[in-house]
Scaffold this motif. Sequence first.
Motif, PDB file in Angstrom:
ATOM      1  N   TRP A   1      46.284  38.773   2.469  1.00 25.46           N
ATOM      2  CA  TRP A   1      47.188  38.434   3.822  1.00 25.46           C
ATOM      3  C   TRP A   1      47.524  39.725   4.382  1.00 25.46           C
ATOM      4  N   ILE A   2      48.106  40.755   3.442  1.00 25.45           N
ATOM      5  CA  ILE A   2      48.379  41.846   3.869  1.00 25.45           C
ATOM      6  C   ILE A   2      47.482  42.537   5.069  1.00 25.45           C
ATOM      7  N   ILE A   3      46.298  42.684   4.658  1.00 20.28           N
ATOM      8  CA  ILE A   3      45.148  43.185   5.606  1.00 20.28           C
ATOM      9  C   ILE A   3      45.294  42.377   6.678  1.00 20.28           C
ATOM     10  N   SER A   4      45.232  41.125   6.609  1.00 26.08           N
ATOM     11  CA  SER A   4      45.097  40.189   8.040  1.00 26.08           C
ATOM     12  C   SER A   4      46.507  40.569   9.111  1.00 26.08           C
ATOM     13  N   HIS A   5      47.542  40.503   8.480  1.00 26.51           N
ATOM     14  CA  HIS A   5      48.657  40.947   9.162  1.00 26.51           C
ATOM     15  C   HIS A   5      48.937  42.223   9.565  1.00 26.51           C
ATOM     16  N   PHE A   6      48.407  43.230   8.907  1.00 22.25           N
ATOM     17  CA  PHE A   6      48.812  44.600   9.023  1.00 22.25           C
ATOM     18  C   PHE A   6      47.310  45.461   8.741  1.00 22.25           C
ATOM     19  N   PRO A   7      46.484  45.184   9.783  1.00 23.46           N
ATOM     20  CA  PRO A   7      45.178  45.828   9.412  1.00 23.46           C
ATOM     21  C   PRO A   7      45.089  47.095   9.543  1.00 23.46           C
ATOM     22  N   GLY A   8      45.876  48.065  10.019  1.00 23.35           N
ATOM     23  CA  GLY A   8      45.860  49.348  10.280  1.00 23.35           C
ATOM     24  C   GLY A   8      46.698  49.900   9.202  1.00 23.35           C
TER      25      GLY A   8
ATOM     26  N   GLU B   1      50.887  54.864  -5.539  1.00 27.04           N
ATOM     27  CA  GLU B   1      52.228  54.956  -5.429  1.00 27.04           C
ATOM     28  C   GLU B   1      52.321  54.154  -4.197  1.00 27.04           C
ATOM     29  N   PRO B   2      53.740  53.366  -3.929  1.00 32.27           N
ATOM     30  CA  PRO B   2      53.878  52.810  -2.912  1.00 32.27           C
ATOM     31  C   PRO B   2      54.655  53.554  -1.795  1.00 32.27           C
ATOM     32  N   SER B   3      55.046  55.026  -2.006  1.00 35.03           N
ATOM     33  CA  SER B   3      55.894  55.701  -1.242  1.00 35.03           C
ATOM     34  C   SER B   3      55.396  55.755   0.258  1.00 35.03           C
ATOM     35  N   SER B   4      54.105  56.121   0.311  1.00 34.77           N
ATOM     36  CA  SER B   4      53.464  56.412   1.910  1.00 34.77           C
ATOM     37  C   SER B   4      53.335  54.876   2.458  1.00 34.77           C
ATOM     38  N   TYR B   5      53.359  54.151   1.772  1.00 31.20           N
ATOM     39  CA  TYR B   5      53.096  52.809   2.578  1.00 31.20           C
ATOM     40  C   TYR B   5      54.769  52.076   2.772  1.00 31.20           C
ATOM     41  N   ARG B   6      55.804  52.423   1.889  1.00 35.12           N
ATOM     42  CA  ARG B   6      56.941  52.426   2.272  1.00 35.12           C
ATOM     43  C   ARG B   6      57.705  52.786   3.442  1.00 35.12           C
ATOM     44  N   ASN B   7      57.307  54.093   3.504  1.00 35.04           N
ATOM     45  CA  ASN B   7      57.572  55.054   4.935  1.00 35.04           C
ATOM     46  C   ASN B   7      56.835  54.438   6.310  1.00 35.04           C
ATOM     47  N   SER B   8      55.695  53.871   5.945  1.00 35.84           N
ATOM     48  CA  SER B   8      54.752  53.357   7.166  1.00 35.84           C
ATOM     49  C   SER B   8      55.509  52.163   7.623  1.00 35.84           C
ATOM     50  N   LEU B   9      55.962  51.140   6.669  1.00 34.33           N
ATOM     51  CA  LEU B   9      56.540  50.283   6.628  1.00 34.33           C
ATOM     52  C   LEU B   9      57.841  49.978   7.672  1.00 34.33           C
ATOM     53  N   ASP B  10      58.698  51.267   6.842  1.00 32.88           N
ATOM     54  CA  ASP B  10      60.114  51.605   7.325  1.00 32.88           C
ATOM     55  C   ASP B  10      60.063  51.887   9.063  1.00 32.88           C
ATOM     56  N   ASN B  11      58.666  52.410   9.394  1.00 30.33           N
ATOM     57  CA  ASN B  11      58.554  52.757  10.912  1.00 30.33           C
ATOM     58  C   ASN B  11      57.605  52.218  11.685  1.00 30.33           C
ATOM     59  N   ILE B  12      57.433  50.934  11.153  1.00 31.22           N
ATOM     60  CA  ILE B  12      56.453  50.097  11.856  1.00 31.22           C
ATOM     61  C   ILE B  12      56.890  49.673  13.204  1.00 31.22           C
ATOM     62  N   GLN B  13      55.954  49.321  14.066  1.00 26.54           N
ATOM     63  CA  GLN B  13      56.027  49.022  15.591  1.00 26.54           C
ATOM     64  C   GLN B  13      55.474  47.520  15.601  1.00 26.54           C
ATOM     65  N   THR B  14      55.764  46.796  16.960  1.00 28.28           N
ATOM     66  CA  THR B  14      55.486  45.832  17.102  1.00 28.28           C
ATOM     67  C   THR B  14      53.817  45.690  17.053  1.00 28.28           C
ATOM     68  N   TYR B  15      53.283  46.635  17.730  1.00 25.89           N
ATOM     69  CA  TYR B  15      51.710  46.816  17.807  1.00 25.89           C
ATOM     70  C   TYR B  15      51.044  46.831  16.509  1.00 25.89           C
TER      71      TYR B  15
ATOM     72  N   CYS C   1      51.763  45.011  13.621  1.00 21.86           N
ATOM     73  CA  CYS C   1      51.657  43.869  13.154  1.00 21.86           C
ATOM     74  C   CYS C   1      51.056  42.576  13.695  1.00 21.86           C
ATOM     75  N   VAL C   2      50.080  41.885  13.252  1.00 19.25           N
ATOM     76  CA  VAL C   2      49.464  40.738  14.031  1.00 19.25           C
ATOM     77  C   VAL C   2      49.984  39.482  13.193  1.00 19.25           C
ATOM     78  N   PHE C   3      50.842  38.950  14.103  1.00 15.29           N
ATOM     79  CA  PHE C   3      51.649  37.824  13.652  1.00 15.29           C
ATOM     80  C   PHE C   3      50.882  36.665  13.307  1.00 15.29           C
ATOM     81  N   SER C   4      49.706  36.482  14.481  1.00 16.34           N
ATOM     82  CA  SER C   4      48.913  35.192  14.061  1.00 16.34           C
ATOM     83  C   SER C   4      47.553  35.673  14.409  1.00 16.34           C
ATOM     84  N   PRO C   5      46.918  35.936  12.844  1.00 14.48           N
ATOM     85  CA  PRO C   5      45.689  36.617  12.800  1.00 14.48           C
ATOM     86  C   PRO C   5      44.553  35.802  13.042  1.00 14.48           C
ATOM     87  N   TYR C   6      44.679  34.379  12.947  1.00  9.82           N
ATOM     88  CA  TYR C   6      43.462  33.412  12.596  1.00  9.82           C
ATOM     89  C   TYR C   6      43.332  32.567  13.968  1.00  9.82           C
ATOM     90  N   ASP C   7      43.361  33.006  15.033  1.00 13.13           N
ATOM     91  CA  ASP C   7      43.253  32.534  16.483  1.00 13.13           C
ATOM     92  C   ASP C   7      41.691  32.212  16.448  1.00 13.13           C
TER      93      ASP C   7
END
Length: 656
Positions: free
Chosen positions: A408-415, A443-457, A459-465
Amino acid sequence: MEENLPRGRHGKAINAHASARRELAANHPSKRGRRKGPTPGQGTHDAEAGGSHTRGRTRLGQSLVVQDEFDADQFLNACFDYDDLGSPQVSPQVSPQHSPQDEPQDPPQQPPRQQRRKPVRRKPPKCSRNDDEVGFGGGPTDLSLLTEYDKHMAIPIWYADPNDKEILAVNLRCIASGKKVINIQKPSRRTDRWFWDVVEASGLEPLTRTNFSVLDYGLLWAFVERWHTETSSFHIPLGELAITLDDVQCLLHIPIEGKFLNHGKMSRDEAADMVNSFLGVDRNVVMGHFAKMNGLHLKHSDVEDIYSVNHGLADKAVAEGKSAHEIKLYRDRSIRAFLLFLVCCTIFSNKSSYYVDVVYLQYFQDLSAVREWNWGAAALVHLQHYLDDACLVTVNQMAGYMSLLQGWIISHFPGLSVWAQDPIYSEVMPRNAKFVPGAGHREPSSYRNSLDNIQTYDCVFSPYDDHRHVRPLINSCWFSGWLRCGNLKAKHLPERVLRQFKHVQGIHRKPDLSATPGMSLCEIDRVFMEELDLRMIAEEMRGQAVVSAWDHEPGYMTWFYKVSHPVMRPVQAPASPPRPPNLEVLIEAAEARNDPNMLQVCRGVRDEVERSLREGEAVEGTPVHGTLRRILNLLNPVLTCRRLKRGRGRRYNTRE
C-alpha cells in the motif's frame, strides 16, 4: 573473638556465625555504658519466637534478614558502637567528671537525618508538555477528533531532543511470515490441477503471489507512528490516507464481499476433533501439541508436514489404484492444510511468527464454500488491530500482513522507498506482485523527515486507474461502518479519504456517526449483509470529482492542522552564521566586482514567492506554505524601508 567477627559496610557485623555470637552473648556480661535493648529505628525481633522476617539474597548469594519497620537512612546516619554481639548501639554522651551510675542517662540524641538523594530515573516514554501550552506541540489544538491522542507515540517523538537516539532512532520490530509462503514447496501448476483448481476457486490463490521476502522496517514504522485509531487512517501533511477495501482488492485480489468471519472461542476437545476430522491427525497427538503450545495452536512446520504428507499419500493412492474416496480424502486434507498455512502466514500473521491458530480451520471444512467468506475484510481488520496497538507509546512490535502494508505504501508513495518491478508482472496479477522491495533503512528517522516535507506530487492518491479493468470499484468499497473478523472489529471510513476515490476532499462527519460505538457483532454482520446500500457513501456526500488529485474544499487543511498532528518533528531553525572578521574587506571586494544589488535580488525572490502562492503550488496549511509566508514577512519590511528612504532623497547605505 570480637575481632575475628566478619564485618560489612560501616563496620556492621554480618550474619555469618550468628549462632556463635548468640552463644557468646549468653555467657558474656554486658559492658558498662552500653545501652541494652532495641536501637532507635529498630524494633524488637525474635525469629525463633515467631517474629516475621523476610529473607533476601546478596550479590554473592549470602542469605540476609530484612527487619520489619527498618529505616536504612536512620541506621546509616546514626553514630553506632558495636558490642560483642555485633549489634549497633547508640553511644550516650558521658561527661568525664560524672559516672553513668550517678545520674540517669538521657535518651540518646538522634543525629539529623540527611536528605535523601533523588534516584536517577530514566526518561519517561511520554513527554509532558507545558501547562500553558494549548493542545499539543505540533497539534492537535482541538481534541474533538483525536480523543486518545495523549497515549500516542507521536508525543514523545515531537518533544524528543534532536540527539535523543532512544526515541528518534529506535529500531522497532515488524513480525512477518510471508516469506514462508514463498519458500514452501508447491505442487506443479501444470500437472497437479486437482490441487490448484480448488485453491483458485477458494479466492485465496493470489496470496501465494503477494508476499515480499524483504521488508523495509523503517518505512513501515514511519507510517505506523502516523496511524490514529479514532479515524482508522494515516495522518500526513497532505491530509488523511487509509487502507480501504478497494486497496485490499487491488493489491491482493481476494474477495471483499460475502459473510464476515464469525468464529468464536473453542474448547480444546472441539479443536482436537476438528483437526482429527479435517486433517487426519490422531486426536491424542493433537492434544499433545495443544499442551505443548499452551493453546489451540499448531506450529507452521507441523502444518507444512501435514500438507506434504497427505499430498504424498494422495499420489501414492493414485499410483496404487486406490478408491476415488480414499484419493479425495488425502487430497482434501492436503488442500486444507495448505490453505490454513497460507492464511495464517499472510492475512492472519501474528506476533509469534511460528504457529497457526486452529480456529481458522473451520472455514475450510467445505472447500467449495471458501469463497463465500469476506477474506479481504478479515485481512483489513486484522492489520488495523495491530496498527491500533502499535501506534501507542508503550509498544515496540508490529504484526499483521506486513506485505499488504508495504505494498500500500509503495502504491501511494512510489518515490519514498527503494523497490523494483518484477519482470514477470502483468496487470491481471495482484498489484502487490508488481513490487520487489529493497531493504531500505531500519530506522524510521529518514522516512519521517521525508513525510514531514512531502509535496502533493509525491503522493499518488488513486494508484489503480490502470487496474480497473481487472478490479472495478464495486459497492463494497463505498461501505462506511464497522468491519469484523471473529471478535475483532475495525472502522472503514471512505468518506475521510475521498481523494483516493478521485473526489474532492471536504471536512467530513465524525467517525462515530458512521461506526456507532457499542454495536454488537451480530448487528455488524446484519448491517453489512442487509443494509449495504443504506450504508454506502451517497453521491451527494462524495462531492465533485477532482481536477487535480490533491483537490480539497476551502478550509479543509486549516481544519485538519487544528484537529490532527500531521508533522512529527518541529522545524529546527538554523543558527546565525558568525560574523567574518574581515567583513569590511569582503564588502569592498564585492563592490569592486559589481555584484548584483541585493535589494533587486530580494525583490525578485518576493515576486517569485507571491507567484507560487497565487498559483497554488504550495498547499495551504502545509509546512512549505508556511515557510513561503514567513519569507514574504521577512522581505516586505526590507523593501518598504528601501522605498521610504528613497522618497526622502537619501541613499540607503548598509555600512552606515
